[in-house]
Scaffold this motif. Structure first.
Motif, PDB file in Angstrom:
ATOM      1  N   THR A   1       0.838  -1.198   0.000  1.00  0.00           N
ATOM      2  CA  THR A   1       0.000   0.000   0.000  1.00  0.00           C
ATOM      3  C   THR A   1       0.868   1.241   0.000  1.00  0.00           C
ATOM      4  N   TRP A   2       0.307   2.291  -0.516  1.00  0.00           N
ATOM      5  CA  TRP A   2       0.993   3.585  -0.526  1.00  0.00           C
ATOM      6  C   TRP A   2      -0.069   4.660  -0.462  1.00  0.00           C
ATOM      7  N   GLN A   3       0.324   5.839  -0.046  1.00  0.00           N
ATOM      8  CA  GLN A   3      -0.612   6.949   0.055  1.00  0.00           C
ATOM      9  C   GLN A   3      -0.080   8.142  -0.715  1.00  0.00           C
ATOM     10  N   MET A   4      -1.014   8.879  -1.310  1.00  0.00           N
ATOM     11  CA  MET A   4      -0.641  10.095  -2.025  1.00  0.00           C
ATOM     12  C   MET A   4      -0.090  11.099  -1.019  1.00  0.00           C
ATOM     13  N   PRO A   5       0.865  11.894  -1.433  1.00  0.00           N
ATOM     14  CA  PRO A   5       1.384  12.927  -0.545  1.00  0.00           C
ATOM     15  C   PRO A   5       0.274  13.924  -0.196  1.00  0.00           C
ATOM     16  N   VAL A   6       0.304  14.395   1.032  1.00  0.00           N
ATOM     17  CA  VAL A   6      -0.669  15.400   1.464  1.00  0.00           C
ATOM     18  C   VAL A   6      -0.166  16.755   0.982  1.00  0.00           C
ATOM     19  N   VAL A   7      -1.030  17.451   0.254  1.00  0.00           N
ATOM     20  CA  VAL A   7      -0.649  18.750  -0.295  1.00  0.00           C
ATOM     21  C   VAL A   7      -1.765  19.753  -0.034  1.00  0.00           C
ATOM     22  N   GLY A   8      -1.433  20.987  -0.156  1.00  0.00           N
ATOM     23  CA  GLY A   8      -2.412  22.053   0.063  1.00  0.00           C
ATOM     24  C   GLY A   8      -2.997  22.567  -1.236  1.00  0.00           C
ATOM     25  N   GLN A   9      -3.418  23.810  -1.201  1.00  0.00           N
ATOM     26  CA  GLN A   9      -4.003  24.422  -2.384  1.00  0.00           C
ATOM     27  C   GLN A   9      -3.028  24.384  -3.548  1.00  0.00           C
ATOM     28  N   GLY A  10      -3.577  24.339  -4.751  1.00  0.00           N
ATOM     29  CA  GLY A  10      -2.737  24.302  -5.942  1.00  0.00           C
ATOM     30  C   GLY A  10      -2.195  22.924  -6.235  1.00  0.00           C
ATOM     31  N   ALA A  11      -2.779  21.912  -5.627  1.00  0.00           N
ATOM     32  CA  ALA A  11      -2.277  20.549  -5.768  1.00  0.00           C
ATOM     33  C   ALA A  11      -2.650  19.909  -7.092  1.00  0.00           C
ATOM     34  N   THR A  12      -3.360  20.586  -7.931  1.00  0.00           N
ATOM     35  CA  THR A  12      -3.778  19.982  -9.197  1.00  0.00           C
ATOM     36  C   THR A  12      -2.595  19.588 -10.075  1.00  0.00           C
ATOM     37  N   PHE A  13      -1.448  20.176  -9.842  1.00  0.00           N
ATOM     38  CA  PHE A  13      -0.280  19.810 -10.645  1.00  0.00           C
ATOM     39  C   PHE A  13       0.178  18.385 -10.351  1.00  0.00           C
ATOM     40  N   TYR A  14      -0.301  17.764  -9.263  1.00  0.00           N
ATOM     41  CA  TYR A  14       0.045  16.383  -8.949  1.00  0.00           C
ATOM     42  C   TYR A  14      -0.739  15.386  -9.794  1.00  0.00           C
ATOM     43  N   ALA A  15      -1.881  15.795 -10.327  1.00  0.00           N
ATOM     44  CA  ALA A  15      -2.746  14.874 -11.073  1.00  0.00           C
ATOM     45  C   ALA A  15      -2.011  14.117 -12.179  1.00  0.00           C
ATOM     46  N   PRO A  16      -1.203  14.753 -13.012  1.00  0.00           N
ATOM     47  CA  PRO A  16      -0.508  14.006 -14.074  1.00  0.00           C
ATOM     48  C   PRO A  16       0.530  13.017 -13.529  1.00  0.00           C
ATOM     49  N   LEU A  17       0.934  13.197 -12.287  1.00  0.00           N
ATOM     50  CA  LEU A  17       1.968  12.331 -11.721  1.00  0.00           C
ATOM     51  C   LEU A  17       1.416  11.045 -11.120  1.00  0.00           C
ATOM     52  N   VAL A  18       0.099  10.919 -10.994  1.00  0.00           N
ATOM     53  CA  VAL A  18      -0.490   9.762 -10.329  1.00  0.00           C
ATOM     54  C   VAL A  18      -0.068   8.464 -10.996  1.00  0.00           C
ATOM     55  N   GLU A  19      -0.143   8.388 -12.315  1.00  0.00           N
ATOM     56  CA  GLU A  19       0.256   7.164 -13.019  1.00  0.00           C
ATOM     57  C   GLU A  19       1.740   6.858 -12.796  1.00  0.00           C
ATOM     58  N   GLU A  20       2.539   7.899 -12.815  1.00  0.00           N
ATOM     59  CA  GLU A  20       3.977   7.718 -12.592  1.00  0.00           C
ATOM     60  C   GLU A  20       4.257   7.212 -11.173  1.00  0.00           C
ATOM     61  N   ILE A  21       3.557   7.778 -10.205  1.00  0.00           N
ATOM     62  CA  ILE A  21       3.723   7.351  -8.813  1.00  0.00           C
ATOM     63  C   ILE A  21       3.274   5.900  -8.667  1.00  0.00           C
ATOM     64  N   PHE A  22       2.122   5.562  -9.252  1.00  0.00           N
ATOM     65  CA  PHE A  22       1.624   4.200  -9.163  1.00  0.00           C
ATOM     66  C   PHE A  22       2.619   3.216  -9.773  1.00  0.00           C
ATOM     67  N   ALA A  23       3.167   3.540 -10.936  1.00  0.00           N
ATOM     68  CA  ALA A  23       4.153   2.671 -11.588  1.00  0.00           C
ATOM     69  C   ALA A  23       5.394   2.491 -10.712  1.00  0.00           C
ATOM     70  N   ALA A  24       5.820   3.565 -10.068  1.00  0.00           N
ATOM     71  CA  ALA A  24       6.978   3.483  -9.170  1.00  0.00           C
ATOM     72  C   ALA A  24       6.680   2.568  -7.985  1.00  0.00           C
ATOM     73  N   GLU A  25       5.473   2.662  -7.441  1.00  0.00           N
ATOM     74  CA  GLU A  25       5.099   1.809  -6.316  1.00  0.00           C
ATOM     75  C   GLU A  25       4.995   0.350  -6.740  1.00  0.00           C
ATOM     76  N   GLU A  26       4.536   0.097  -7.951  1.00  0.00           N
ATOM     77  CA  GLU A  26       4.509  -1.278  -8.464  1.00  0.00           C
ATOM     78  C   GLU A  26       5.923  -1.840  -8.566  1.00  0.00           C
ATOM     79  N   ARG A  27       6.876  -0.998  -8.990  1.00  0.00           N
ATOM     80  CA  ARG A  27       8.275  -1.437  -9.066  1.00  0.00           C
ATOM     81  C   ARG A  27       8.825  -1.739  -7.678  1.00  0.00           C
ATOM     82  N   VAL A  28       8.486  -0.909  -6.696  1.00  0.00           N
ATOM     83  CA  VAL A  28       8.945  -1.143  -5.316  1.00  0.00           C
ATOM     84  C   VAL A  28       8.438  -2.502  -4.834  1.00  0.00           C
ATOM     85  N   ALA A  29       7.154  -2.766  -5.059  1.00  0.00           N
ATOM     86  CA  ALA A  29       6.572  -4.039  -4.627  1.00  0.00           C
ATOM     87  C   ALA A  29       7.258  -5.213  -5.321  1.00  0.00           C
TER      88      ALA A  29
END
Length: 90
Positions: free
Chosen positions: A20-48
């Motif tokens: 399991t993994w959790q998205m980083p907690v961010v404040g306002q203006g966090a929409t720039f993280y949206a494109p990174l979700v797939e990249e983060i998920f792929a990285a976590e799959e590699r870790v597993a």
């Protein structure tokens, strides 16, 4: 990990490895993280996968189901247990 693989090998059982993994907690203006979700998920799959590789090599007789989930570990494991019980596998 060693205990889980050792017991699965001893009992001739399948092993369900949940990462399991959790998205980083961010404040306002966090929409720039949206494109990174797939990249983060792929990285976590590699870790597993990287974590399981040496154990799969040491215990090739153990069938491993690997799940990678974005969520809190307690909630994810509880949900997995509920699914197993609903299938009558517990």
């Amino acid at each position: 990990m060693e205990y889980a693989f050792e017991e699965a090998a001893r009992r001739g059982a399948r092993l369900h490895a949940i990462h399991t993994w959790q998205m980083p907690v961010v404040g306002q203006g966090a929409t720039f993280y949206a494109p990174l979700v797939e990249e983060i998920f792929a990285a976590e799959e590699r870790v597993a996968a990287d974590t399981l590789t040496p154990w799969r090599e040491k215990y090739p007789q153990v069938e491993v189901e690997e799940t990678v989930v974005c969520g809190h570990p307690v909630a994810v494991v509880c949900e997995a247990v509920a699914v197993v019980r609903a299938r009558g596998e517990a």
